[in-house]
Design a protein around this motif. Structure first.
Motif, PDB file in Angstrom:
ATOM      1  N   ASP A   1     -47.236 -33.625  40.320  1.00 28.61           N
ATOM      2  CA  ASP A   1     -47.445 -34.441  39.120  1.00 28.61           C
ATOM      3  C   ASP A   1     -46.461 -35.608  39.080  1.00 28.61           C
ATOM      4  O   ASP A   1     -46.836 -36.754  38.806  1.00 28.61           O
ATOM      5  CB  ASP A   1     -47.287 -33.587  37.862  1.00 28.61           C
ATOM      6  CG  ASP A   1     -48.400 -32.562  37.701  1.00 28.61           C
ATOM      7  OD1 ASP A   1     -49.481 -32.774  38.281  1.00 28.61           O
ATOM      8  OD2 ASP A   1     -48.177 -31.554  37.001  1.00 28.61           O
ATOM      9  N   LYS A   2     -45.204 -35.315  39.359  1.00 28.48           N
ATOM     10  CA  LYS A   2     -44.191 -36.379  39.352  1.00 28.48           C
ATOM     11  C   LYS A   2     -44.370 -37.312  40.549  1.00 28.48           C
ATOM     12  O   LYS A   2     -44.154 -38.529  40.441  1.00 28.48           O
ATOM     13  CB  LYS A   2     -42.792 -35.768  39.332  1.00 28.48           C
ATOM     14  CG  LYS A   2     -42.426 -35.120  37.996  1.00 28.48           C
ATOM     15  CD  LYS A   2     -40.993 -34.633  37.991  1.00 28.48           C
ATOM     16  CE  LYS A   2     -40.549 -34.215  36.584  1.00 28.48           C
ATOM     17  NZ  LYS A   2     -41.346 -33.139  36.016  1.00 28.48           N
TER      18      LYS A   2
ATOM     19  N   ASP B   1     -47.806 -44.085  41.975  1.00 29.18           N
ATOM     20  CA  ASP B   1     -48.616 -45.016  41.182  1.00 29.18           C
ATOM     21  C   ASP B   1     -47.790 -46.236  40.773  1.00 29.18           C
ATOM     22  O   ASP B   1     -48.249 -47.380  40.874  1.00 29.18           O
ATOM     23  CB  ASP B   1     -49.159 -44.294  39.949  1.00 29.18           C
ATOM     24  CG  ASP B   1     -50.161 -45.140  39.175  1.00 29.18           C
ATOM     25  OD1 ASP B   1     -50.854 -45.970  39.801  1.00 29.18           O
ATOM     26  OD2 ASP B   1     -50.251 -44.976  37.944  1.00 29.18           O
TER      27      ASP B   1
ATOM     28  N   PRO C   1     -40.934 -43.642  35.838  1.00 34.37           N
ATOM     29  CA  PRO C   1     -41.924 -42.935  35.016  1.00 34.37           C
ATOM     30  C   PRO C   1     -41.700 -41.427  34.913  1.00 34.37           C
ATOM     31  O   PRO C   1     -42.463 -40.750  34.216  1.00 34.37           O
ATOM     32  CB  PRO C   1     -43.240 -43.234  35.743  1.00 34.37           C
ATOM     33  CG  PRO C   1     -42.839 -43.382  37.178  1.00 34.37           C
ATOM     34  CD  PRO C   1     -41.482 -44.025  37.156  1.00 34.37           C
ATOM     35  N   ILE C   2     -40.671 -40.885  35.591  1.00 30.74           N
ATOM     36  CA  ILE C   2     -40.509 -39.421  35.579  1.00 30.74           C
ATOM     37  C   ILE C   2     -39.192 -38.980  34.953  1.00 30.74           C
ATOM     38  O   ILE C   2     -38.873 -37.790  34.981  1.00 30.74           O
ATOM     39  CB  ILE C   2     -40.625 -38.835  37.002  1.00 30.74           C
ATOM     40  CG1 ILE C   2     -39.525 -39.371  37.923  1.00 30.74           C
ATOM     41  CG2 ILE C   2     -42.006 -39.105  37.583  1.00 30.74           C
ATOM     42  CD1 ILE C   2     -39.474 -38.677  39.282  1.00 30.74           C
TER      43      ILE C   2
ATOM     44  N   LYS D   1     -46.905 -39.984  39.765  1.00 30.07           N
ATOM     45  CA  LYS D   1     -46.411 -41.051  38.890  1.00 30.07           C
ATOM     46  C   LYS D   1     -45.532 -42.033  39.654  1.00 30.07           C
ATOM     47  O   LYS D   1     -45.610 -43.250  39.444  1.00 30.07           O
ATOM     48  CB  LYS D   1     -45.646 -40.438  37.719  1.00 30.07           C
ATOM     49  CG  LYS D   1     -46.519 -39.621  36.777  1.00 30.07           C
ATOM     50  CD  LYS D   1     -45.698 -38.977  35.670  1.00 30.07           C
ATOM     51  CE  LYS D   1     -46.583 -38.136  34.752  1.00 30.07           C
ATOM     52  NZ  LYS D   1     -45.805 -37.468  33.681  1.00 30.07           N
TER      53      LYS D   1
END
Length: 600
Positions: free
Chosen positions: A300-301, A307, A270-271, A304
């Motif tokens: 922030d990364k 998660d 996702p990053i 993700k």
């Protein structure tokens, strides 16, 4: 057996094999072999196959002649031994006078460790658990426990430690800390943290479970978890993490996000733009003040990544940094917890029941006993090798109004932190690597073996541990008050601020972009890599860094640390060397007073 005909054919006419010159007198090796090590036509030991003086020749230390240090079977004479030691002393003193580049303290004269010289003639071995004396009486565990209590208090842990102190009349506190003084430094602590975290998340039995079952032979985890990944943890760490973290996850076979992502979830990262999984989580992107980023993990990364993997049912083994190796940066541990704990809760990894079945033999009968405990589905370890031992004192200075700011919280006041490590040779300073690993009593994993002959549980990562290190750590804390250490912590910051200012002045004076950078509250100053001789003379650490946004372009950086033994005079000495022509041989300069580009 080695025959006298064994020879090396590396080329040239230099003598090889048993005729190789060896020792201070450069006599043929065979001439020093006593009869007891000789046989008919050969030897009981192997001869050199090349001249070690040539093989080990190092242009950086020309004043230390390798031949002086070679030890023939006859040993060295008193005169030769003293000559060799004089050469080593001269080299180490020269290095010590200008040492700057690494986060260790080398000038320890003011620490008073000479008071401990009596113990150099003792064998001090803290084998086994520090809270159980064991059968090896020549130990300093009773000293070690005082050191551990000191740092448990400093790190806001519950203390004293209750391990083997419990009884029905005097129950222990499972929330108390547990830990030990390290022999290797923080690398050892990181290895143990990853080992403990792996087994905790994989459902291996806790020490508490073993005690409750009152027997061994435990089973693997028994649980109501339905996810096939429930006991398959993933190691998550930043791109600025110490190489020992990479070594630890490899040694403990804990897959990184790249290994598990590219294997099980290819193209789904996702990053990244293309979905490919990187080995680690990136740090914060470049800014005007920090052209190569400040070294803090990009939360922030991280969110993700956590998660995604938690959503697949994987427990998270997260390593955060508190004083990175090259930039001296501090991850915002509290903010990380605030951001990722709700994610872990959403995916059922904030708390889960894990059970183990034990085979119990009682009254001539055998039966199974199941022991269950609540556990988290995450393990958060803080590698505070650099900052863990001095940043608490900077916080005290800030609290007293003696310094303008403090670092982010990182210790056991944050309930989600499960282990912390620090290096004692960084702060307070020690003659050899050492440190402290600390976790919580209730999280301790049951060791795989019970070596009865040491008389103590084998709970530490190492077997034999250096008992002198506990004395070193104790002596410093016994001679340095909180107030004195707070003063020293502020002093480190003041010298770092001074160094950054001097380098920016030099940058303007030379009309050259020196890439000067210092992360918030860091005692590390980065700048353009200078001439190799300057790098060697000041023991500077160097690193090649990719230019953000410019594929295939790199810049070479050097850095130094303003540890407690560094002062303005040493900084000025380095600046003066860098002012000389040729100090930056590959640098592009602009005219005096002209603008230069700080950006990439």
């Amino acid at each position: 057996m080695t025959t006298s005909d064994d020879r090396s054919h590396a080329g040239g006419n230099a003598p090889t094999g048993d005729t190789t010159p060896y020792g201070p007198g450069r006599l043929p090796w065979k001439d020093s072999i006593p009869a007891m090590a000789q046989t008919d036509g050969g030897y009981l030991v192997s001869p050199p196959q090349a001249d070690p003086v040539e093989v080990y020749r190092d242009a950086k230390v020309p004043e230390v002649q390798q031949r002086l240090l070679q030890v023939p079977p006859t040993a060295l004479s008193d005169r030769d031994r003293e000559t060799a030691l004089d050469a080593v002393r001269a080299y180490e003193q020269r290095e010590n006078d200008t040492f700057l580049g690494y986060q260790v303290e080398t000038r320890l004269q003011d620490n008073g460790y000479e008071d401990l010289k009596f113990f150099l003639n003792q064998h001090l071995n803290n084998v086994g658990d520090p809270f159980v004396a064991g059968n090896l009486g020549m130990n300093t565990k009773f000293v070690e426990r005082m050191v551990l209590d000191y740092y448990a208090s400093l790190w806001n842990a519950n203390w004293p430690c209750y391990f083997y102190q419990e009884s029905q009349e005097k129950p222990g506190n499972p929330d108390s800390y547990w830990g030990y003084v390290l022999t290797m430094g923080s690398t050892e602590g990181n290895l143990d943290a990853v080992l403990q975290g792996r087994d905790y998340l994989a459902g291996k039995p806790l020490y508490l479970s073993f005690e409750q079952a009152q027997h061994d032979d435990p089973s693997d985890a028994v649980t109501t978890e339905t996810s096939p990944n429930a006991f398959s943890p993933v190691a998550v760490f930043s791109s600025e993490s110490h190489y020992s973290v990479v070594k630890a996850v490899h040694a403990m076979a804990v897959p990184t996000i790249a290994e598990i992502g590219n294997d099980k979830y290819p193209g789904q990262c996702p990053i990244t733009a293309d979905g490919h999984w990187p080995k680690s989580v990136p740090t914060n992107p470049p800014t005007e003040d920090y052209p190569i980023g400040n070294g803090e993990i990009d939360i922030d990364k991280l969110e993700k990544v956590v998660d995604f993997l938690a959503g697949k049912g994987h427990p998270i083994l997260l390593v955060l940094n508190y004083g990175t190796t090259f930039k001296g940066a501090y991850d915002h541990v509290e903010e990380v917890g605030r951001r990722i704990l709700p994610i872990l809760r959403q995916h059922g990894l904030d708390s889960r029941v894990v059970c183990n079945d034990f085979t119990v033999h009682e009254n001539g009968k055998t039966h199974q006993r199941r022991v269950c405990h609540w556990r988290t589905g995450y393990w958060i370890h803080v590698d505070a090798a650099l900052g863990g031992s001095y940043m608490p004192f900077l916080e005290m200075a800030h609290n007293a109004g003696d310094f303008h700011s403090k670092g982010p919280a990182f210790d056991f006041r944050l309930p989600f932190v499960q282990s912390v490590v620090m290096s004692g040779h960084k702060w307070p300073g020690a003659p050899w690597p050492t440190g402290i690993y600390m976790t919580k009593r209730k999280l301790l994993i049951h060791p795989p073996d019970h070596p009865e002959y040491i008389g103590s549980p084998d709970t530490t990562y190492a077997g034999s541990r250096n008992g002198f290190s506990a004395l070193i750590m104790w002596y410093f804390t016994a001679t340095q008050s909180y107030a004195e250490q707070a003063r020293k912590a502020v002093r480190c910051q003041e010298v770092a601020e001074y160094a950054e200012k001097r380098f920016r002045q030099l940058e303007h004076e030379l009309g050259m972009n020196l890439y000067v950078q210092r992360s918030p509250l860091s005692v590390c100053v980065l700048f353009r890599e200078p001439d190799p001789q300057i790098v060697f003379d000041y023991s500077l650490s160097t690193k090649t860094v990719p230019v953000p946004g410019k594929s295939g372009e790199f810049r070479k950086y050097g850095h130094f640390f303003t540890m407690n033994d560094v002062n303005e005079t040493l900084v000025d000495s380095l600046v003066e060397r860098l002012r000389q022509p040729g100090a930056f041989p590959s640098a592009e300069t602009v005219g005096p007073g002209e603008a230069y580009d700080h950006s990439f």
